[in-house]
Design an enzyme around this catalytic site. Structure first.
Site, PDB file in Angstrom:
ATOM      1  N   TYR A   1       0.867  -1.176   0.000  1.00 41.94           N
ATOM      2  CA  TYR A   1       0.000   0.000   0.000  1.00 41.94           C
ATOM      3  C   TYR A   1       0.904   1.226   0.000  1.00 41.94           C
ATOM      4  O   TYR A   1       1.855   1.309   0.788  1.00 41.94           O
ATOM      5  CB  TYR A   1      -0.897   0.011   1.251  1.00 41.94           C
ATOM      6  CG  TYR A   1      -1.717   1.273   1.381  1.00 41.94           C
ATOM      7  CD1 TYR A   1      -2.892   1.439   0.647  1.00 41.94           C
ATOM      8  CD2 TYR A   1      -1.313   2.302   2.228  1.00 41.94           C
ATOM      9  CE1 TYR A   1      -3.638   2.612   0.758  1.00 41.94           C
ATOM     10  CE2 TYR A   1      -2.055   3.469   2.343  1.00 41.94           C
ATOM     11  CZ  TYR A   1      -3.210   3.620   1.606  1.00 41.94           C
ATOM     12  OH  TYR A   1      -3.951   4.780   1.717  1.00 41.94           O
TER      13      TYR A   1
ATOM     14  N   ASP B   1       9.894   2.694  -0.048  1.00 46.06           N
ATOM     15  CA  ASP B   1       8.848   3.473   0.617  1.00 46.06           C
ATOM     16  C   ASP B   1       8.980   3.261   2.123  1.00 46.06           C
ATOM     17  O   ASP B   1       8.615   2.220   2.662  1.00 46.06           O
ATOM     18  CB  ASP B   1       7.468   3.026   0.109  1.00 46.06           C
ATOM     19  CG  ASP B   1       6.349   3.869   0.706  1.00 46.06           C
ATOM     20  OD1 ASP B   1       6.631   4.672   1.620  1.00 46.06           O
ATOM     21  OD2 ASP B   1       5.192   3.714   0.258  1.00 46.06           O
TER      22      ASP B   1
ATOM     23  N   LYS C   1       5.450   9.116   8.330  1.00 47.95           N
ATOM     24  CA  LYS C   1       4.753   8.982   9.618  1.00 47.95           C
ATOM     25  C   LYS C   1       5.564   9.461  10.820  1.00 47.95           C
ATOM     26  O   LYS C   1       5.074  10.253  11.595  1.00 47.95           O
ATOM     27  CB  LYS C   1       4.349   7.528   9.815  1.00 47.95           C
ATOM     28  CG  LYS C   1       3.649   6.939   8.610  1.00 47.95           C
ATOM     29  CD  LYS C   1       2.227   6.659   8.838  1.00 47.95           C
ATOM     30  CE  LYS C   1       1.623   6.027   7.605  1.00 47.95           C
ATOM     31  NZ  LYS C   1       0.187   6.012   7.616  1.00 47.95           N
TER      32      LYS C   1
HETATM   33  N1  PLP Z   1       3.194   4.510   1.835  1.00 50.65           N
HETATM   34  C1  PLP Z   1       3.067   3.676   2.871  1.00 50.65           C
HETATM   35  C2  PLP Z   1       4.036   2.552   3.032  1.00 50.65           C
HETATM   36  C3  PLP Z   1       2.031   3.845   3.789  1.00 50.65           C
HETATM   37  O1  PLP Z   1       1.914   3.010   4.820  1.00 50.65           O
HETATM   38  C4  PLP Z   1       1.130   4.912   3.595  1.00 50.65           C
HETATM   39  C5  PLP Z   1       0.012   5.113   4.533  1.00 50.65           C
HETATM   40  O2  PLP Z   1      -0.294   4.323   5.379  1.00 50.65           O
HETATM   41  C6  PLP Z   1       1.314   5.761   2.524  1.00 50.65           C
HETATM   42  C7  PLP Z   1       2.353   5.546   1.650  1.00 50.65           C
HETATM   43  C8  PLP Z   1       0.386   6.934   2.311  1.00 50.65           C
HETATM   44  O3  PLP Z   1       0.610   7.859   3.310  1.00 50.65           O
HETATM   45  P1  PLP Z   1      -0.524   8.950   3.675  1.00 50.65           P
HETATM   46  O4  PLP Z   1      -1.633   8.218   4.321  1.00 50.65           O
HETATM   47  O5  PLP Z   1       0.185   9.894   4.604  1.00 50.65           O
HETATM   48  O6  PLP Z   1      -0.910   9.605   2.413  1.00 50.65           O
END
Ligand code: PLP
Length: 448
Positions: free
Chosen positions: A144, A245, A273
């Site tokens: 995700y 990521d 985060k």
């Molecule tokens: N990438 C990863 C690995 C994530 O866990 C998340 C969100 O949980 C995102 C991208 C997207 O982040 P956001 O919710 O701040 O847009």
């Protein structure tokens, strides 16, 4: 035992009149009578509208790395208010925070800030495609990466018949243009041969390989170091940009993130985060030659980028994570929690395993944890689901969906939360055994 959610339920009915599902993110809706509304939170604890107190292991899906309302970060944020907000101009502090990030994460040669993980991953994909001139990207099955069209695809494991080949891929939302499907390729984690075959066949159109080596939205299923390093080499061989990521793992599993743990250096990486202990800021960073395309053909920006409050919070949070033993404390708590949970489950003969990192561990009710999302299909989640509901009743807030790991923050280690969690866990497990008439994994699987 039954917690009252009367006020939350009442508020939910009211909220529905103005907010779809009564919430501001689909993932916060847990059903008509289970959706919780927060009154306030401090440290690792959260109180809902009904006054129920929880030890929280969701921590907002990870941002709370130090704990809610951390006084050190909030004081910095207050100083950030004094700076004035956003100006459609830059401030000196951006350089200071970027320098700290480069120090902590060697791959982050240059840095750009955004507001959310979604924006950071969007920027990384754009940079990768600009750099290679190739329009497609690879996503790891079960991964995700945010709520934008290029990554809003899911591998439909429940609908998969292995006899028919690879699992089907579906749009994760109505409104995602079907034509975008052509731009995304999928690969199972920990299968370097599959990745190599895919690249051999399609590298002419693939500009980016997007990987989250500890899959924070898929029970923390974890890549092996060997796989990540093999993927690194394959990306080089086939002129594909490797994007790690780290939106969840960054500044959490190590000062240098999952890249430090796995001994790998991404071409581009994304963070969000833990950067500012919950204040909205994110980062896309990476190789200088790729990042310099920003301003030289690649657009990146945003009105709210580097708001002075979020930036000041980031500066303080990263200073604490870099210069104190906060991450060691978090990891030690996670390890102690897992040890305690194992003791309880072992005593009842319940097979289980943990994956990921102690600061964001996934719990499986099987001896061998899955190697990838295909493997995940073989697990029985009914025990987890029932147990999670029992934990909520007992004031321990884990994610109801077993695909989300348990997030630890520094504040968990500061009070009696370990003892209380384990006592609630023991209770919840015993009630679940009774409720499900659980007689071991095989007997249970046969009866469900
Ligand atoms: N990438 C990863 C690995 C994530 O866990 C998340 C969100 O949980 C995102 C991208 C997207 O982040 P956001 O919710 O701040 O847009």
């Amino acid at each position: 035992m039954s917690r009252s959610l009367t006020r939350s339920n009442l508020h939910h009915r009211k909220a529905l009149q103005k907010l779809p599902l009564g919430v501001s993110s689909n993932f916060r809706y847990w059903g008509a009578d289970k959706t919780i509304y927060v009154d306030h939170a401090r440290g690792c604890r959260l109180w809902d509208l009904d006054g129920n107190e929880y030890i929280d292991y969701r921590m907002g899906y990870g941002p709370g790395i130090l704990g809610y309302a951390d006084t050190r970060v909030d004081e910095a944020a207050r100083a950030g208010i004094e700076v004035g907000g956003v100006f459609a101009l830059s401030t000196e502090r951006e350089y200071d925070v970027a320098r700290r990030i480069s120090k902590m994460v060697p791959a982050a040669e240059l840095v750009r800030f955004s507001n959310s993980g979604t924006e950071a991953v969007m920027a990384a994909l754009r940079l990768a495609k600009a750099h290679t001139g190739k329009d497609s990207h690879i996503i790891v099955e079960g991964g995700y990466h945010g709520v934008f069209d290029a990554v809003l695809w899911y591998t439909d494991m429940e609908g998969w018949d292995p006899a028919l080949g690879d699992p089907p891929v579906e749009a994760d939302s109505d409104g995602v243009p079907r034509m975008m499907r052509k731009l995304a390729y999928f690969t199972p984690l920990n299968d370097a041969n599959y990745l190599e075959d895919l690249l051999k066949q399609s590298h002419h159109s693939i500009g980016a390989f997007l990987i989250e080596p500890i899959m924070g939205n898929c029970c923390s299923i974890t890549a092996t170091r060997e796989y990540v390093q093999a993927a690194r080499q394959l990306c080089e061989k086939y002129d594909v940009i490797m994007i790690v990521d780290e939106v969840k793992t960054g500044f959490r599993v190590a000062r240098g993130g999952v890249q430090e743990l796995m001994g790998v250096r991404a071409d581009l990486c994304t963070f969000a985060k833990a950067v500012a202990n919950g204040y909205p800021i994110s980062v896309v960073a990476g190789r200088e030659d790729i990042m310099r395309q920003v301003g030289d053909g690649v657009v990146h920006g945003g009105t709210y980028t580097c708001h002075s409050v979020a930036l000041a919070a980031a500066e303080k949070t990263l200073e604490i994570l870099d210069e104190t033993d906060a991450l060691e404390t978090i990891s030690a708590y996670g390890t102690a929690l897992q040890r305690g949970i194992s003791g309880i489950l072992d005593a009842r003969g319940i097979p289980h395993s943990f994956v990921g990192h102690p600061s964001m561990g996934g719990l499986f009710f099987r001896e061998e944890p899955p190697q990838n999302y295909r493997d995940w299909l073989d697990s029985d989640y009914s025990f987890y689901d029932a147990m999670a509901a029992e934990l909520h009743e007992r004031g321990v807030l884990c994610e109801p969906d077993s695909r989300e790991p348990w997030f630890i923050c520094e504040a968990h280690a500061r009070d009696d939360s370990l003892e209380r969690t384990l006592s609630a866990f023991e209770n919840a497990v015993d009630t679940t055994i009774e409720e499900l008439d659980y007689r071991g994994p095989h007997e249970h699987a046969a009866s469900t």
